[in-house]
Design a protein around this motif. Sequence first.
Motif, PDB file in Angstrom:
ATOM      1  N   GLU A  81      -9.571  50.546 -13.410  1.00 18.90           N
ATOM      2  CA  GLU A  81     -10.031  51.064 -14.711  1.00 18.90           C
ATOM      3  C   GLU A  81     -10.802  50.006 -15.501  1.00 18.90           C
ATOM      4  OE1 GLU A  81      -6.363  51.666 -14.087  1.00 18.90           O
ATOM      5  OE2 GLU A  81      -7.285  53.301 -12.948  1.00 18.90           O
ATOM      6  N   GLU A  82     -11.002  48.834 -14.901  1.00 15.76           N
ATOM      7  CA  GLU A  82     -11.712  47.755 -15.601  1.00 15.76           C
ATOM      8  C   GLU A  82     -13.045  48.250 -16.156  1.00 15.76           C
ATOM      9  OE1 GLU A  82     -12.841  44.593 -12.978  1.00 15.76           O
ATOM     10  OE2 GLU A  82     -13.473  43.250 -14.591  1.00 15.76           O
ATOM     11  N   TYR A  83     -13.362  47.847 -17.394  1.00 12.28           N
ATOM     12  CA  TYR A  83     -14.661  48.210 -17.953  1.00 12.28           C
ATOM     13  C   TYR A  83     -15.226  47.074 -18.798  1.00 12.28           C
ATOM     14  CZ  TYR A  83     -12.140  49.485 -22.291  1.00 12.28           C
ATOM     15  OH  TYR A  83     -11.357  49.478 -23.418  1.00 12.28           O
ATOM     16  N   THR A  87     -21.325  51.693 -12.728  1.00  8.58           N
ATOM     17  CA  THR A  87     -21.840  52.942 -13.287  1.00  8.58           C
ATOM     18  C   THR A  87     -21.786  52.855 -14.810  1.00  8.58           C
ATOM     19  OG1 THR A  87     -20.657  53.956 -11.434  1.00  8.58           O
ATOM     20  CG2 THR A  87     -21.599  55.453 -13.059  1.00  8.58           C
ATOM     21  N   GLU A  88     -22.926  53.113 -15.458  1.00  9.33           N
ATOM     22  CA  GLU A  88     -22.986  53.020 -16.916  1.00  9.33           C
ATOM     23  C   GLU A  88     -22.899  54.392 -17.570  1.00  9.33           C
ATOM     24  OE1 GLU A  88     -26.616  51.453 -18.586  1.00  9.33           O
ATOM     25  OE2 GLU A  88     -25.913  51.852 -20.615  1.00  9.33           O
ATOM     26  N   ARG A  89     -22.110  54.460 -18.619  1.00  7.76           N
ATOM     27  CA  ARG A  89     -22.133  55.671 -19.451  1.00  7.76           C
ATOM     28  C   ARG A  89     -21.825  55.287 -20.888  1.00  7.76           C
ATOM     29  NH1 ARG A  89     -18.048  59.837 -17.663  1.00  7.76           N
ATOM     30  NH2 ARG A  89     -16.968  59.205 -19.536  1.00  7.76           N
ATOM     31  N   ASP A  90     -22.667  55.696 -21.788  1.00 12.59           N
ATOM     32  CA  ASP A  90     -22.477  55.471 -23.228  1.00 12.59           C
ATOM     33  C   ASP A  90     -22.217  54.000 -23.563  1.00 12.59           C
ATOM     34  OD1 ASP A  90     -22.709  58.230 -23.515  1.00 12.59           O
ATOM     35  OD2 ASP A  90     -20.540  58.540 -23.318  1.00 12.59           O
ATOM     36  N   GLY A  91     -22.978  53.122 -22.932  1.00 11.48           N
ATOM     37  CA  GLY A  91     -22.872  51.705 -23.274  1.00 11.48           C
ATOM     38  C   GLY A  91     -21.682  50.993 -22.679  1.00 11.48           C
ATOM     39  N   VAL A  92     -20.985  51.676 -21.764  1.00 12.81           N
ATOM     40  CA  VAL A  92     -19.835  51.057 -21.112  1.00 12.81           C
ATOM     41  C   VAL A  92     -20.065  51.067 -19.608  1.00 12.81           C
ATOM     42  CG1 VAL A  92     -17.360  51.269 -20.653  1.00 12.81           C
ATOM     43  CG2 VAL A  92     -18.237  51.717 -22.941  1.00 12.81           C
ATOM     44  N   LEU A  93     -19.808  49.941 -18.960  1.00 11.44           N
ATOM     45  CA  LEU A  93     -19.976  49.837 -17.517  1.00 11.44           C
ATOM     46  C   LEU A  93     -18.612  49.906 -16.842  1.00 11.44           C
ATOM     47  CD1 LEU A  93     -22.508  49.333 -15.687  1.00 11.44           C
ATOM     48  CD2 LEU A  93     -21.728  46.963 -15.507  1.00 11.44           C
ATOM     49  N   ARG A  94     -18.525  50.764 -15.811  1.00  5.78           N
ATOM     50  CA  ARG A  94     -17.280  50.888 -15.039  1.00  5.78           C
ATOM     51  C   ARG A  94     -17.637  50.884 -13.566  1.00  5.78           C
ATOM     52  NH1 ARG A  94     -13.517  53.207 -18.751  1.00  5.78           N
ATOM     53  NH2 ARG A  94     -14.618  54.052 -20.543  1.00  5.78           N
ATOM     54  N   SER A  95     -16.607  50.779 -12.705  1.00  4.20           N
ATOM     55  CA  SER A  95     -16.834  50.992 -11.272  1.00  4.20           C
ATOM     56  C   SER A  95     -16.832  52.495 -11.033  1.00  4.20           C
ATOM     57  CB  SER A  95     -15.726  50.332 -10.454  1.00  4.20           C
ATOM     58  OG  SER A  95     -14.534  51.096 -10.542  1.00  4.20           O
ATOM     59  N   ASN A  96     -17.033  52.906  -9.783  1.00  4.38           N
ATOM     60  CA  ASN A  96     -16.964  54.341  -9.489  1.00  4.38           C
ATOM     61  C   ASN A  96     -15.513  54.812  -9.300  1.00  4.38           C
ATOM     62  OD1 ASN A  96     -16.321  53.235  -7.051  1.00  4.38           O
ATOM     63  ND2 ASN A  96     -17.967  54.217  -5.893  1.00  4.38           N
ATOM     64  N   GLY A  97     -14.572  53.941  -9.585  1.00  2.00           N
ATOM     65  CA  GLY A  97     -13.157  54.328  -9.504  1.00  2.00           C
ATOM     66  C   GLY A  97     -12.484  53.880  -8.217  1.00  2.00           C
ATOM     67  N   ALA A  98     -13.286  53.482  -7.226  1.00  2.00           N
ATOM     68  CA  ALA A  98     -12.708  53.064  -5.940  1.00  2.00           C
ATOM     69  C   ALA A  98     -12.367  51.572  -5.922  1.00  2.00           C
ATOM     70  CB  ALA A  98     -13.669  53.390  -4.815  1.00  2.00           C
ATOM     71  N   THR A  99     -12.951  50.804  -6.826  1.00  2.00           N
ATOM     72  CA  THR A  99     -12.783  49.345  -6.827  1.00  2.00           C
ATOM     73  C   THR A  99     -12.606  48.849  -8.263  1.00  2.00           C
ATOM     74  OG1 THR A  99     -15.124  48.877  -7.185  1.00  2.00           O
ATOM     75  CG2 THR A  99     -14.417  49.129  -4.892  1.00  2.00           C
ATOM     76  N   ILE A 100     -12.331  47.556  -8.407  1.00  2.00           N
ATOM     77  CA  ILE A 100     -12.459  46.912  -9.710  1.00  2.00           C
ATOM     78  C   ILE A 100     -13.944  46.893 -10.083  1.00  2.00           C
ATOM     79  CG2 ILE A 100     -10.425  45.423  -9.458  1.00  2.00           C
ATOM     80  CD1 ILE A 100     -12.576  43.170  -8.694  1.00  2.00           C
ATOM     81  N   LEU A 101     -14.246  46.465 -11.325  1.00  2.00           N
ATOM     82  CA  LEU A 101     -15.653  46.317 -11.725  1.00  2.00           C
ATOM     83  C   LEU A 101     -16.154  44.888 -11.485  1.00  2.00           C
ATOM     84  CD1 LEU A 101     -18.215  47.420 -13.151  1.00  2.00           C
ATOM     85  CD2 LEU A 101     -17.163  46.727 -15.325  1.00  2.00           C
ATOM     86  N   ALA A 102     -15.238  43.915 -11.567  1.00  2.00           N
ATOM     87  CA  ALA A 102     -15.602  42.486 -11.420  1.00  2.00           C
ATOM     88  C   ALA A 102     -16.362  41.930 -12.624  1.00  2.00           C
ATOM     89  CB  ALA A 102     -16.380  42.209 -10.133  1.00  2.00           C
TER      90      ALA A 102
END
Length: 353
Positions: free
Chosen positions: A346-348, A87-102
Motif C-alpha cells: 500500500e506504499e504511496y 501508477t499515478e492518480r490524483d497526484g499520488v503515486l502507488r504500485s499496481n498492488g502486486a509490489t511495494i512502490l520503492a
Amino acid sequence: MKNERMYQELLELIRTDSVSGQEKAIVGKLAAKLRDLGFTVTMDNAGKALGGDCGNIFAWREGEREGSLLLCSHMDRVGEGFGIVPTERDGVLRSNGATILAADDVSGLCAILEGLRQSLSIGQPLPRLEVLFTISEEVGLLGAKQMDASQIQSKIGLFFDSSGPTGRIINAAPGMYFLGAELIGLSAHAGNEPEKGVDAAKIMCDMLSTLRQGRLDELTTANFPMLSTGSHTRNVVCDPASFKGEARSQEFRRLEEYVAYFKDHCLRVAAAEGAKICLEIEELFRPFHIGEEQEVLRLARRACGAVGLACLVESGGGGMDANIFNAQGISSVGIATGYYKNHTKEEYLVLED
Ligand SMILES: [Zn+2]
C-alpha cells in the motif's frame, strides 16, 4: 507545480529492479548521473564483504567556498522490489498492488539528484558536496556499517529516508541490540526418570517470566517474541530451548544497562536451575539525538523555511543509516520525502512532496 524532469527520473529509478544485495542495476544509473553532474564517483568493497553484487557509492564535488555537506539515501529496497509498475492518480503515486512502490528510498535518491542539479544550475558558490548512496540498508544498515567513514570530510549530514510530509525532520532515533539465549538441559524419559533430566523449556519460561521487558521506561523497550524448543515429542524432558528478541532505547546508557541486566539475569537463572547457556548479544546500532542548537538541525530548519515548508521535528522509531554516521561523529538528521506505508504493497508517495 509538477517538476517533469524529477518525475521522469523517479519513474525510471522505481522501474529499475533493486533489492538488498542486488543493487547493481540502480548503482550503474546513479553513478552515471552523478558523473554527469561533475562528481568524482567511487564504489567501495562493501558488496564483497556482504556477498552482494556491488558496493556503496561515495561521490564528491569540491566546493567554491568553505564547508562540506553529506547527502545520503539508500539504493536497496525490502523484498518485492522487482517489476514495480508505478501508477499515478490524483497526484499520488502507488504500485499496481502486486509490489511495494520503492518510494522508500527512490524518492530520497531523486531529492538529492534534483537538488544537486538545481543548486549547480544557479551557479552560486557551493560548499564541498558529498553524496553517499548505500546498499543493504533495509537488512540492518549493513552497507553503512561497512563504509569507511574516514573518507567523509563533512561533519553534518542530511539523510533523505523518512516517511511523512516534506518538512518532517527526524532528530532522534533509538539504538538497538539483538538479544537471545540458547539453553542446553539434559534429556531423559518423561515417564521413567524425569528427575534425571534438566528441562530447558521450563528454565526458559522461568527466565522469561522473571525478565523485565515491554515498556521499561519512557525511552527504552524490550521484546522477546521468538521462542522455540528442540522437542517434537511429548515423552521426553526437553533438552534444548531458545528465545530471541530485541531491546531499544533513545539513550545508549540505558540500553547498556538493560543489556548488562539481561546478561546477569539469564546467567543467574540458568546456573540456579542447572542449564548450560549461550547468550546472543549483538549491538546493531546506537541511538542519536540532535539538539536544536546543533548546526545540522538549524540548517535543515532554515532550508525548509526558505522554500515555505512548515517544520515538524520529531524522533523516529526505527534505525536508519544516520544512526551509523552519528555514532562516527557526523551530526546527521533524517529528512522525510513524502512517502507513507513503506515496506507494504500500500506504499504511496505524494508527488507534491
Ligand atoms: Zn528507507
